[in-house]
Design a protein around this motif. Structure first.
Motif, PDB file in Angstrom:
ATOM      1  N   ALA A   6      23.160  14.992  52.091  1.00 36.40           N
ATOM      2  CA  ALA A   6      22.026  15.884  51.929  1.00 36.40           C
ATOM      3  C   ALA A   6      21.057  15.414  50.859  1.00 36.40           C
ATOM      4  O   ALA A   6      20.015  16.019  50.657  1.00 36.40           O
ATOM      5  CB  ALA A   6      22.518  17.290  51.569  1.00 36.40           C
ATOM      6  N   LEU A   7      21.398  14.345  50.157  1.00 36.07           N
ATOM      7  CA  LEU A   7      20.485  13.815  49.158  1.00 36.07           C
ATOM      8  C   LEU A   7      19.368  13.039  49.824  1.00 36.07           C
ATOM      9  O   LEU A   7      19.466  12.618  50.960  1.00 36.07           O
ATOM     10  CB  LEU A   7      21.228  12.883  48.187  1.00 36.07           C
ATOM     11  CG  LEU A   7      22.192  13.584  47.236  1.00 36.07           C
ATOM     12  CD1 LEU A   7      22.953  12.539  46.451  1.00 36.07           C
ATOM     13  CD2 LEU A   7      21.478  14.532  46.309  1.00 36.07           C
ATOM     14  N   LYS A  53      18.882  18.228  49.854  1.00 40.08           N
ATOM     15  CA  LYS A  53      18.456  19.006  51.014  1.00 40.08           C
ATOM     16  C   LYS A  53      19.530  20.063  51.273  1.00 40.08           C
ATOM     17  O   LYS A  53      20.504  19.838  51.972  1.00 40.08           O
ATOM     18  CB  LYS A  53      18.286  18.085  52.228  1.00 40.08           C
ATOM     19  CG  LYS A  53      17.267  16.977  51.985  1.00 40.08           C
ATOM     20  CD  LYS A  53      17.310  15.961  53.114  1.00 40.08           C
ATOM     21  CE  LYS A  53      16.380  14.784  52.827  1.00 40.08           C
ATOM     22  NZ  LYS A  53      16.482  13.739  53.871  1.00 40.08           N
ATOM     23  N   MET A  54      19.323  21.236  50.689  1.00 41.40           N
ATOM     24  CA  MET A  54      20.384  22.234  50.641  1.00 41.40           C
ATOM     25  C   MET A  54      20.736  22.822  51.996  1.00 41.40           C
ATOM     26  O   MET A  54      21.883  23.190  52.242  1.00 41.40           O
ATOM     27  CB  MET A  54      19.976  23.363  49.689  1.00 41.40           C
ATOM     28  CG  MET A  54      20.164  23.042  48.221  1.00 41.40           C
ATOM     29  SD  MET A  54      21.851  22.536  47.850  1.00 41.40           S
ATOM     30  CE  MET A  54      22.780  23.897  48.529  1.00 41.40           C
ATOM     31  N   MET A  69      23.467  31.408  49.278  1.00 42.24           N
ATOM     32  CA  MET A  69      23.071  30.001  49.323  1.00 42.24           C
ATOM     33  C   MET A  69      22.746  29.473  47.927  1.00 42.24           C
ATOM     34  O   MET A  69      22.990  28.299  47.626  1.00 42.24           O
ATOM     35  CB  MET A  69      21.859  29.834  50.235  1.00 42.24           C
ATOM     36  CG  MET A  69      21.436  28.392  50.456  1.00 42.24           C
ATOM     37  SD  MET A  69      20.103  28.281  51.676  1.00 42.24           S
ATOM     38  CE  MET A  69      19.747  26.522  51.634  1.00 42.24           C
ATOM     39  N   CYS A  70      22.211  30.340  47.055  1.00 38.29           N
ATOM     40  CA  CYS A  70      21.872  29.896  45.696  1.00 38.29           C
ATOM     41  C   CYS A  70      23.114  29.506  44.911  1.00 38.29           C
ATOM     42  O   CYS A  70      23.050  28.686  43.993  1.00 38.29           O
ATOM     43  CB  CYS A  70      21.081  30.965  44.962  1.00 38.29           C
ATOM     44  SG  CYS A  70      21.957  32.526  44.798  1.00 38.29           S
ATOM     45  N   GLU A  71      24.283  30.074  45.258  1.00 35.00           N
ATOM     46  CA  GLU A  71      25.524  29.669  44.596  1.00 35.00           C
ATOM     47  C   GLU A  71      25.841  28.205  44.905  1.00 35.00           C
ATOM     48  O   GLU A  71      26.220  27.438  44.012  1.00 35.00           O
ATOM     49  CB  GLU A  71      26.682  30.556  45.065  1.00 35.00           C
ATOM     50  CG  GLU A  71      26.594  31.993  44.626  1.00 35.00           C
ATOM     51  CD  GLU A  71      27.729  32.840  45.179  1.00 35.00           C
ATOM     52  OE1 GLU A  71      27.799  34.032  44.826  1.00 35.00           O
ATOM     53  OE2 GLU A  71      28.545  32.311  45.970  1.00 35.00           O
ATOM     54  N   MET A  72      25.680  27.838  46.160  1.00 34.71           N
ATOM     55  CA  MET A  72      25.933  26.445  46.544  1.00 34.71           C
ATOM     56  C   MET A  72      24.940  25.507  45.867  1.00 34.71           C
ATOM     57  O   MET A  72      25.313  24.417  45.405  1.00 34.71           O
ATOM     58  CB  MET A  72      25.854  26.286  48.064  1.00 34.71           C
ATOM     59  CG  MET A  72      26.032  24.858  48.532  1.00 34.71           C
ATOM     60  SD  MET A  72      26.012  24.691  50.321  1.00 34.71           S
ATOM     61  CE  MET A  72      27.661  25.249  50.704  1.00 34.71           C
ATOM     62  N   GLN A  73      23.696  25.932  45.798  1.00 37.36           N
ATOM     63  CA  GLN A  73      22.686  25.099  45.148  1.00 37.36           C
ATOM     64  C   GLN A  73      23.022  24.888  43.675  1.00 37.36           C
ATOM     65  O   GLN A  73      22.968  23.763  43.169  1.00 37.36           O
ATOM     66  CB  GLN A  73      21.308  25.744  45.273  1.00 37.36           C
ATOM     67  CG  GLN A  73      20.189  24.901  44.692  1.00 37.36           C
ATOM     68  CD  GLN A  73      18.828  25.537  44.869  1.00 37.36           C
ATOM     69  OE1 GLN A  73      18.720  26.672  45.342  1.00 37.36           O
ATOM     70  NE2 GLN A  73      17.790  24.830  44.491  1.00 37.36           N
TER      71      GLN A  73
END
Length: 610
Positions: free
Chosen positions: A315-316, A475-476, A546-550
């Motif tokens: 995802a980078l 790229k989350m 999703m913000c937790e994963m980010q």
């Protein structure tokens, strides 16, 4: 500064203590983020607080941000009782302090060159061919080749040798530059015959290009004469390119506008510009990278497939990790392929003897390990410098092992990459192989401690903090999709731990529902079990998290330099332990934004010691 063995060991201990607390975050797999409640397992802070601290330009130095329920003593921001993160500021401070820049163990490239040049006034009047790498490489490769070639040439001069062995030479850019600009005899060894053939053809075209311009300047042009740090005097040819308005000057072919331009040599001669099929300006003879590559072999960095390797790496942005050259172990080669490689190498050696003009660069095809006998590959081998520019996985470790073991190798300059491909001696899942040499740990100091990082942690070491910090980030959505898919596989299918890979279906998916259906087809699972509405409900349920994963993945990026630091300190410690090595250092060679794997291990043996 280089530091003594005791100092390196003390720094290893510092990094080891920090990683003993934070390694669990680095080893957490993104795919399992929701199925194993990774955030709840390791974090006692809101994700917004973590993201705010990471994205801030300063580390919080005020009141510690402990969770009210976990006001216990901490170690690097982790609660000693629950092992959960309670103080993000303390962790970020510790991460900076335990990275290579924070430890202060690295030499700069200029410090290394100054050290090698002391009391060394040897020079030659030989005039080598002039080449500007910016004219036929992308900016990243040009930066790496120019920077490293000067260091290698300086090592060759310091050790009074004229040969260089480039292990994992790939497409031969460094080899060509060292041979054409510095007049060194270079043997490029790569396991890919495609790379070897391409390097040979590219070098031929480069020589043709450089001879063309040397003739122009010999005819009366003015060149920029510079004294190199390497073995020979050389000439740098620089071309001035003006736009039609004449209001600025460009050098090389990068970022040239499509408008009409005039190219002017110092002689005043005007040359009509040529363009390739895409409209890119070409200087006369051979100049663009595509022209050097030939059909179907253009160099491009590729990101790893999120499910084939690590979704986080995949995802980078495409430049966040280094390219991986294919290396096929000899045991996996067919007899036909072995015979073909042997025949090609023999023919190439015969050609070298018959044609003195090609002796400066000799590409060879071979799979190289720590046990490889170099004289079996190179009949005319003399004392040499061994180099490796972004050698993959265990090959970087093998380069250092060969340097120590082979009497003919006077010095080494090794820049490794692809830490996720390293083999670990104390990996409990590793299959024992008689006589095999693992890539980590190398030093006896870490072997005595039975140090083990873990594959996910080594994958994290491939991340590029400097690039993420300037906006080339993660790229989350693809990571998020994959983690939610794992929840669906757990809830509805018994094979969510299947050996089959999802693959890169995200790039082809038009929506989350389409992504899931593509993935189920790839896994050969019955997609009729789920309606579109049921699939969409999963997305809606986890979207707020999703913000937790980010935040968690940004923590991984922040901690990545510490794992890389331990791996590189282990390699430096290995050289420090060798009595025959006179000098060894960890050197920052490259700009980390241009080239994330920017650190090199440099070693010089005591002269005359076998």
């Amino acid at each position: 500064m280089a530091g003594c063995l005791g100092e390196i060991q003390r720094n290893i201990d510092k990094v080891g203590r920090f990683l003993s607390v934070s390694l669990s975050i680095l080893n957490a797999h993104t795919v399992d983020f929701y199925t194993r409640d990774v955030w709840g397992q390791f974090m006692a802070l809101p994700s917004t607080d973590v993201l705010s601290a990471i994205n801030s330009d300063r580390i919080h130095t005020g009141e510690p941000e402990h969770n009210a329920k976990e006001k216990s003593s901490t170690a690097f921001g982790f609660c000693n009782d629950t092992q959960r993160l309670v103080d993000i500021g303390e962790l970020l401070e510790a991460a900076k302090a335990h990275s290579l820049p924070g430890l202060g163990v690295c030499m700069t490239r200029d410090e290394l060159l100054q050290s090698l040049r002391q009391n060394n006034t040897v020079s030659s009047s030989h005039e080598a061919v002039a080449i500007e790498p910016g004219e036929f490489m992308n900016s990243k490769k040009s930066h790496e080749v120019q920077t490293m070639s000067e260091v290698v040439a300086c090592l060759a001069q310091h050790c009074t040798v004229k040969q260089v062995i480039d292990v994992g030479s790939g497409k031969g850019y460094l080899c060509s530059f060292l041979s054409l600009k510095y007049g060194l005899q270079v043997f490029g060894i790569d396991s890919s015959s495609t790379n070897t053939h391409g390097a040979q053809e590219r070098n031929r075209k480069l020589k043709k290009f450089s001879r063309s311009y040397r003739k122009r300047f010999n005819a009366g042009g003015t060149a920029l004469l510079a004294l190199p740090s390497g073995q020979e005097d050389f000439i740098d040819i620089k071309f001035q390119v003006k736009d039609t308005e004449g209001d600025h000057i460009l050098e090389g072919v990068h970022n040239i506008k499509s408008q009409e331009i005039n190219m002017q040599l110092n002689t005043g001669e005007r040359t009509s510009p040529r363009k390739d099929e895409r409209g890119t300006l070409l200087l006369p003879e051979v100049l663009s990278e595509n022209a050097l590559e030939g059909p179907g072999s253009s160099e491009d960095l590729h990101s790893l497939d999120p499910e084939r390797e690590d979704p986080f790496l995949g995802a980078l942005s495409v430049d966040a990790i280094e390219d991986v050259s294919p290396r096929v172990p000899p045991a996996e080669l067919t007899m036909t392929e072995r015979e073909r490689r042997k025949r090609e190498n023999l023919e190439r050696k015969a050609g070298i003897k018959a044609n003195s003009d090609s002796t400066l660069f000799s590409p060879l095809t071979s799979y190289v390990t720590a046990e490889t006998e170099l004289r079996d590959l190179i009949n005319e081998l003399e004392d040499a410098v061994m180099v490796g520019l972004h050698t993959c996985g265990d090959l970087a470790a093998s380069t250092l092992h060969m340097f120590v073991a082979k009497q003919e190798l006077a010095s080494v300059c090794s820049v490794g990459c692809c830490y996720h491909l390293l083999s670990e001696e104390f990996d409990p899942t590793r299959e024992e192989s008689p006589g095999s040499v693992c890539g980590f740990p190398m030093s006896q100091y870490l072997k005595d401690q039975a140090w083990f990082c873990g594959r996910n942690a080594r994958m994290s070491a491939c991340l590029a903090l400097e690039r993420v910090s300037v906006g080339q980030g993660i790229k989350m959505e693809s990571l998020f999709y994959r983690a939610v898919l794992h929840v669906i596989l757990r809830d509805h299918y018994s094979s969510f731990k299947s050996e089959k890979r999802v693959g890169n279906v995200y790039s082809k998916a038009t929506s989350f529902v389409n992504y899931v259906r593509r993935a189920l087809q790839r896994l050969e699972l019955d997609e009729s079990k789920l309606t579109d509405t049921a699939i969409q409900d999963y997305l809606d349920k986890y979207r707020p998290r999703m913000c937790e994963m980010q935040a968690f993945n940004m923590l991984k990026v922040t901690l990545a330099p510490c794992i890389e630091g331990l791996i590189l300190l282990d390699r430096l410690c290995y050289l420090k332990e060798q009595k025959k090595v006179l000098f060894s250092a960890l050197v920052q060679l490259f700009d980390p934004v241009l080239s994330p794997r920017c650190y090199g291990i440099v070693g010089v043996k005591i002269p005359g010691i076998a």
